[in-house]
Design a protein around this motif. Sequence first.
Motif, short mmCIF file in Angstrom:
data_model
loop_
_atom_site.label_atom_id
_atom_site.label_comp_id
_atom_site.label_asym_id
_atom_site.label_seq_id
_atom_site.Cartn_x
_atom_site.Cartn_y
_atom_site.Cartn_z
N ALA A 1 13.42 -32.15 -17.52
CA ALA A 1 12.28 -31.35 -17.02
C ALA A 1 10.99 -32.14 -17.24
O ALA A 1 10.19 -31.81 -18.11
CB ALA A 1 12.23 -30.01 -17.74
N PRO A 2 10.77 -33.22 -16.46
CA PRO A 2 9.60 -34.07 -16.68
C PRO A 2 8.30 -33.42 -16.24
O PRO A 2 8.29 -32.57 -15.35
CB PRO A 2 9.91 -35.29 -15.82
N LYS A 3 7.20 -33.83 -16.87
CA LYS A 3 5.88 -33.42 -16.42
C LYS A 3 5.45 -34.31 -15.25
O LYS A 3 6.08 -35.33 -14.97
CB LYS A 3 4.86 -33.56 -17.56
N GLU A 4 4.39 -33.90 -14.57
CA GLU A 4 3.89 -34.70 -13.47
C GLU A 4 3.47 -36.08 -13.96
O GLU A 4 2.84 -36.21 -15.02
CB GLU A 4 2.68 -34.00 -12.83
N ARG A 5 3.85 -37.11 -13.22
CA ARG A 5 3.62 -38.49 -13.68
C ARG A 5 2.15 -38.85 -13.63
O ARG A 5 1.43 -38.53 -12.69
CB ARG A 5 4.42 -39.47 -12.81
N ARG A 6 1.69 -39.56 -14.69
CA ARG A 6 0.33 -40.08 -14.73
C ARG A 6 0.15 -41.15 -13.64
O ARG A 6 1.11 -41.82 -13.26
CB ARG A 6 0.05 -40.72 -16.10
N GLU A 7 -1.09 -41.33 -13.20
CA GLU A 7 -1.36 -42.30 -12.15
C GLU A 7 -1.30 -43.73 -12.65
O GLU A 7 -1.16 -44.66 -11.84
CB GLU A 7 -2.74 -42.03 -11.54
N ASP A 8 -1.41 -43.94 -13.97
CA ASP A 8 -1.46 -45.30 -14.50
C ASP A 8 -0.11 -45.79 -14.99
O ASP A 8 -0.04 -46.70 -15.81
CB ASP A 8 -2.49 -45.39 -15.64
N LEU A 9 0.97 -45.19 -14.51
CA LEU A 9 2.31 -45.60 -14.95
C LEU A 9 3.04 -46.44 -13.90
O LEU A 9 4.28 -46.53 -13.92
CB LEU A 9 3.15 -44.36 -15.29
N GLU A 10 2.26 -47.03 -12.98
CA GLU A 10 2.83 -47.91 -11.98
C GLU A 10 3.97 -47.20 -11.23
O GLU A 10 3.79 -46.11 -10.74
CB GLU A 10 3.29 -49.22 -12.63
N ASP A 11 5.15 -47.82 -11.16
CA ASP A 11 6.24 -47.22 -10.39
C ASP A 11 7.36 -46.69 -11.28
O ASP A 11 8.50 -46.57 -10.83
CB ASP A 11 6.80 -48.24 -9.40
N LEU A 12 7.06 -46.35 -12.52
CA LEU A 12 8.09 -45.83 -13.42
C LEU A 12 8.62 -44.50 -12.89
O LEU A 12 7.85 -43.64 -12.47
CB LEU A 12 7.53 -45.64 -14.82
N GLN A 13 9.93 -44.34 -12.95
CA GLN A 13 10.56 -43.14 -12.41
C GLN A 13 11.45 -42.48 -13.45
O GLN A 13 11.70 -43.04 -14.53
CB GLN A 13 11.41 -43.50 -11.17
N ILE A 14 11.91 -41.29 -13.11
CA ILE A 14 12.90 -40.59 -13.93
C ILE A 14 14.28 -41.13 -13.54
O ILE A 14 14.68 -41.03 -12.37
CB ILE A 14 12.85 -39.07 -13.70
N LEU A 15 14.97 -41.69 -14.49
CA LEU A 15 16.26 -42.32 -14.20
C LEU A 15 17.42 -41.35 -14.23
O LEU A 15 18.47 -41.60 -13.61
CB LEU A 15 16.52 -43.45 -15.21
N GLY A 16 17.26 -40.24 -14.94
CA GLY A 16 18.35 -39.28 -15.03
C GLY A 16 18.10 -38.28 -16.14
O GLY A 16 17.02 -38.22 -16.72
N ARG A 17 19.11 -37.49 -16.43
CA ARG A 17 19.03 -36.49 -17.49
C ARG A 17 19.50 -37.09 -18.81
O ARG A 17 20.21 -38.11 -18.82
CB ARG A 17 19.89 -35.28 -17.13
N PRO A 18 19.14 -36.48 -19.95
CA PRO A 18 19.57 -37.01 -21.24
C PRO A 18 21.07 -37.15 -21.37
O PRO A 18 21.55 -38.10 -22.00
CB PRO A 18 19.00 -35.98 -22.24
N ASP A 19 21.83 -36.23 -20.77
CA ASP A 19 23.29 -36.34 -20.92
C ASP A 19 23.86 -37.52 -20.13
O ASP A 19 25.02 -37.89 -20.30
CB ASP A 19 23.97 -35.04 -20.50
N GLU A 20 23.03 -38.14 -19.27
CA GLU A 20 23.47 -39.32 -18.53
C GLU A 20 23.05 -40.62 -19.22
O GLU A 20 23.36 -41.71 -18.73
CB GLU A 20 22.86 -39.30 -17.12
N LEU A 21 22.36 -40.50 -20.34
CA LEU A 21 21.81 -41.68 -21.00
C LEU A 21 22.87 -42.69 -21.42
O LEU A 21 22.68 -43.90 -21.22
CB LEU A 21 20.95 -41.27 -22.19
N PRO A 22 23.99 -42.29 -22.04
CA PRO A 22 25.00 -43.30 -22.40
C PRO A 22 25.45 -44.13 -21.20
O PRO A 22 25.65 -45.34 -21.31
CB PRO A 22 26.16 -42.45 -22.96
N TRP A 23 25.61 -43.47 -20.03
CA TRP A 23 25.99 -44.22 -18.82
C TRP A 23 24.86 -45.16 -18.40
O TRP A 23 25.10 -46.31 -18.04
CB TRP A 23 26.30 -43.22 -17.71
N LEU A 24 23.60 -44.68 -18.47
CA LEU A 24 22.47 -45.51 -18.09
C LEU A 24 22.32 -46.71 -19.01
O LEU A 24 21.94 -47.80 -18.57
CB LEU A 24 21.18 -44.67 -18.12
#
Length: 512
Positions: A213-236
Amino acid sequence: MTIRPNTSAYPTSRSGYADVHESTLTAVPPLDAFVDVRGRRRTWLSRLMLVHSDLFALLLAYFVAEHLFGSTLASGGFTTAGGLFILSLPLWLLAIKSQGLYSRDDELIQHTTLDEVPRLFQIATLGTWIFLAGAWAFSIPAPGMSQLLAFWLLTALLLPAVRVLARSEFQRDPDFAQNTVIVGAGTVGQLLARKMLQHPEYHLRLMGFVDAAPKERREDLEDLQILGRPDELPWLVDELEVERVIVAFSNDSHEETLDLIRLLRDHSVRIDIVPRLFDVLPPRLTNHTVEGIPLLTLPRLRLSLGSRLVKRGFDFVLATLGLIALTPFVAVVALLIKLDSRGPVFFRQVRMGAGERPFRMWKFRTMVVDADERKAEVAHLNAHARAGGDPRMFKIPADPRVTRVGSFLRRYSLDELPQLINVFTGEMSLIGPRPLILAEDEHVSDWGRKRLLLLKPGMTGLWQVLGRSAIPFEEMVKLDYLYVTTWSLTGDFRLLLQTIPAVARGERADAH
């Protein structure tokens, strides 16, 4: 074959996640052991080069001291004491290793040779005395006191100096930067990401966020994205070759976060956790336990009379020496300012001082003489007048009122050198909170006012070292509060040394 996302271009879906479809997947060789191999390579490379640098520094220190102050070399090329020193080298390396000085580059994000100077100094001192005792124990003619003193001084200087050169070399390796993911795309996680993006010297390759449940992205974060949910982290971690995971307040429950951390510890990945109440936690804390529950004890908010006297003595001596040494430079700058534009050499601006008493701060004049009268003309250029700006601050990139000489002086903060006069007279300190103009000081309230109730404003400080004018107002106040509440003379020495490379980088510091 294994597939992994192509991170060069992540399209963003409505949910805020980076869409990972078959069209964005790239075939790559198996990655099961890649992260571990890459991590071992970084660790091996950094430790090997640091060991070599320490050996070189120790040998150079000893034989230069022996050449300058020792006896004539034996026919075999070494004195007996020199041979004993060579045999003792493994003990020196063991002492350095016992202090953890070969593993910090891989373990810690923000670690420099400056952090190691106190321990290296201790090793140089203790090692010199132990070497002398060893010579006596083996009935070997001991080096004279002049040689020992020279060896001690050279060792204390060369160990960190050669380490700086070694680090500058192995940190150039493309694989030295660690692939990093932040768990939690809230206010704290995004603030942490911005700091990492602004400091490439941390050697982190920030891949993106993991959050359900991410917050709205700041404008100074370049092209950083949400990669997935926490339960997907081991796979990531496996698929994106992640080597460091930073947990920064995700919206998961306490139990879910604990389970995730425990699961990640089975992977070859570094895990960092942002603590709760981090805004008031100093870099060093007293920690103890009560029935297995860890407690962190904050230092008392006070500065003893002895500490104040030590800090004032430190300021007075260095300011006096600085004013004497810089007299020729001041004369040259004064001539350049006069030749470049009409007006006085110096500019005195009212700032808020210790005890909430205003004072006039000395600076070289860097603007045209009628800059204040023209402020309304350039107000529309104020970077903070735009959307997302801070109305409390007035910063103009490439201010047209700045003179040619003034632009150069500002770029390297040379316009601030006359503040040594304020330090000499006791209105300022070399290291301290940022000196604010009165209009900005009005916006500091409550606990933030302690920044100047306890210590004088400084020529440099955490705000200068960590970003200068790029630091938002609220964050600057927090940094000043942290400095004031955790003051130490060692910390002042550290900040003074860190200011040199920060200024040498020539980052623009746009003024009011």
